[in-house]
Design a protein around this motif. Structure first.
Motif, PDB file in Angstrom:
ATOM      1  N   ASP A   1       0.807  -1.215   0.000  1.00 21.45           N
ATOM      2  CA  ASP A   1       0.000   0.000   0.000  1.00 21.45           C
ATOM      3  C   ASP A   1       0.842   1.268   0.000  1.00 21.45           C
ATOM      4  O   ASP A   1       0.308   2.358   0.109  1.00 21.45           O
ATOM      5  CB  ASP A   1      -0.927   0.023   1.224  1.00 21.45           C
ATOM      6  N   TYR A   2       2.145   1.143  -0.074  1.00 22.86           N
ATOM      7  CA  TYR A   2       2.996   2.323  -0.081  1.00 22.86           C
ATOM      8  C   TYR A   2       2.661   3.186  -1.279  1.00 22.86           C
ATOM      9  O   TYR A   2       2.466   2.688  -2.382  1.00 22.86           O
ATOM     10  CB  TYR A   2       4.473   1.934  -0.130  1.00 22.86           C
ATOM     11  N   LYS A   3       2.614   4.492  -1.059  1.00 20.10           N
ATOM     12  CA  LYS A   3       2.255   5.423  -2.122  1.00 20.10           C
ATOM     13  C   LYS A   3       3.328   6.494  -2.266  1.00 20.10           C
ATOM     14  O   LYS A   3       3.741   7.104  -1.289  1.00 20.10           O
ATOM     15  CB  LYS A   3       0.909   6.097  -1.829  1.00 20.10           C
ATOM     16  N   VAL A   4       3.776   6.702  -3.487  1.00 19.14           N
ATOM     17  CA  VAL A   4       4.716   7.788  -3.765  1.00 19.14           C
ATOM     18  C   VAL A   4       3.916   9.072  -3.917  1.00 19.14           C
ATOM     19  O   VAL A   4       3.032   9.170  -4.757  1.00 19.14           O
ATOM     20  CB  VAL A   4       5.516   7.495  -5.049  1.00 19.14           C
ATOM     21  N   THR A   5       4.202  10.061  -3.080  1.00 16.09           N
ATOM     22  CA  THR A   5       3.452  11.315  -3.132  1.00 16.09           C
ATOM     23  C   THR A   5       4.140  12.367  -3.970  1.00 16.09           C
ATOM     24  O   THR A   5       3.560  13.403  -4.252  1.00 16.09           O
ATOM     25  CB  THR A   5       3.254  11.864  -1.716  1.00 16.09           C
TER      26      THR A   5
ATOM     27  N   SER B   1       9.509   2.182  -3.235  1.00 10.48           N
ATOM     28  CA  SER B   1       8.563   2.228  -2.115  1.00 10.48           C
ATOM     29  C   SER B   1       8.341   0.851  -1.499  1.00 10.48           C
ATOM     30  O   SER B   1       8.200   0.735  -0.272  1.00 10.48           O
ATOM     31  CB  SER B   1       7.234   2.818  -2.581  1.00 10.48           C
ATOM     32  N   ARG B   2       8.316  -0.192  -2.310  1.00  8.87           N
ATOM     33  CA  ARG B   2       8.068  -1.527  -1.765  1.00  8.87           C
ATOM     34  C   ARG B   2       9.253  -2.063  -0.972  1.00  8.87           C
ATOM     35  O   ARG B   2       9.145  -3.113  -0.332  1.00  8.87           O
ATOM     36  CB  ARG B   2       7.731  -2.494  -2.900  1.00  8.87           C
ATOM     37  N   GLU B   3      10.378  -1.371  -1.037  1.00  7.24           N
ATOM     38  CA  GLU B   3      11.571  -1.824  -0.313  1.00  7.24           C
ATOM     39  C   GLU B   3      11.705  -1.192   1.061  1.00  7.24           C
ATOM     40  O   GLU B   3      12.694  -1.428   1.748  1.00  7.24           O
ATOM     41  CB  GLU B   3      12.818  -1.517  -1.153  1.00  7.24           C
ATOM     42  N   LEU B   4      10.730  -0.385   1.455  1.00  3.37           N
ATOM     43  CA  LEU B   4      10.749   0.253   2.767  1.00  3.37           C
ATOM     44  C   LEU B   4       9.544  -0.211   3.577  1.00  3.37           C
ATOM     45  O   LEU B   4       8.446  -0.360   3.047  1.00  3.37           O
ATOM     46  CB  LEU B   4      10.724   1.781   2.627  1.00  3.37           C
ATOM     47  N   ASN B   5       9.766  -0.429   4.844  1.00  2.54           N
ATOM     48  CA  ASN B   5       8.691  -0.836   5.747  1.00  2.54           C
ATOM     49  C   ASN B   5       8.834  -0.065   7.049  1.00  2.54           C
ATOM     50  O   ASN B   5       9.948   0.191   7.516  1.00  2.54           O
ATOM     51  CB  ASN B   5       8.757  -2.333   6.013  1.00  2.54           C
TER      52      ASN B   5
END
Length: 199
Positions: A7-11, A63-67
């Motif tokens: 669900d990470y979103k690049v703003t 984005s998918r590489e950060l949690n």
């Protein structure tokens, strides 16, 4: 995969130092009026900047590489410090460097929680801070904002990483005990409450 990663979103993605380099190219272009034979140099410089900017853009973690996960007690006391921890995990093959800012629902606190952080590849970092709730009620912390920079500082990327937690802020115990004492002494007028006679 852990919760929230999909669900990470690049703003937003924007340049940082790149406009300065492009300004230098514009100056060189103006010099062509005086030295028209130097146009091959301008072409080479433009190509070099484009290649460097492209390579540098690839150094920003996806984005998918950060949690991110938040740890806190879900009940806080108004006017008293409340501990919060943020765990940020960098799963990429590239180092992460940037700023981290926790969500601040309106009315919750006036504190500014923005921290510089640098995390090597395949590593994690834990940030600890305290907030001081200013208002009673229930609040929803929905995300953690991250600004990351590329390796050479030509690019910046802004992310809002979903991280939902609820927080209930209760009145201070000192205020409650003082209210109870005034009630027992029948001195509610000190709190601005007037008794009314029943007819």
């Amino acid at each position: 995969a852990e919760d929230g990663i999909r669900d990470y979103k690049v703003t937003g993605v924007q340049t940082c130092a790149l406009p300065i380099l492009m300004g230098g190219v514009a100056v060189l272009a103006l010099l062509l009026y005086a030295f028209p034979f130097a146009w091959p140099v301008l072409v080479i410089v433009n190509l070099a900047i484009a290649i460097v900017a492209g390579i540098d853009l690839l150094s920003i973690p996806l984005s998918r590489e950060l949690n991110v996960r938040r740890t806190l007690d879900h009940v806080a006391t108004r006017g008293e410090k409340h501990a919060v921890s943020l765990r940020i995990e960098n799963r990429s093959q590239r180092a992460f460097k940037g700023l981290v800012r926790d969500d601040q629902p309106g009315g919750l606190t006036d504190d500014d929680h923005e921290f510089p952080v640098s995390i090597p590849s395949k590593s994690r970092a834990v940030l600890h801070y305290t907030m001081t709730p200013r208002q009673r009620g229930s609040f929803q912390l929905e995300f953690v904002s991250i600004k990351t920079e590329s390796r050479w500082g030509l690019w910046q990327r802004y992310l809002n990483l979903p991280c939902v937690d609820s927080l209930r802020v209760c009145p201070a115990l000192k205020q409650i005990s003082r209210y109870a004492m005034y009630a027992r002494l029948n001195r509610m007028s000190l709190l601005g409450v007037r008794r009314q006679r029943r007819i």
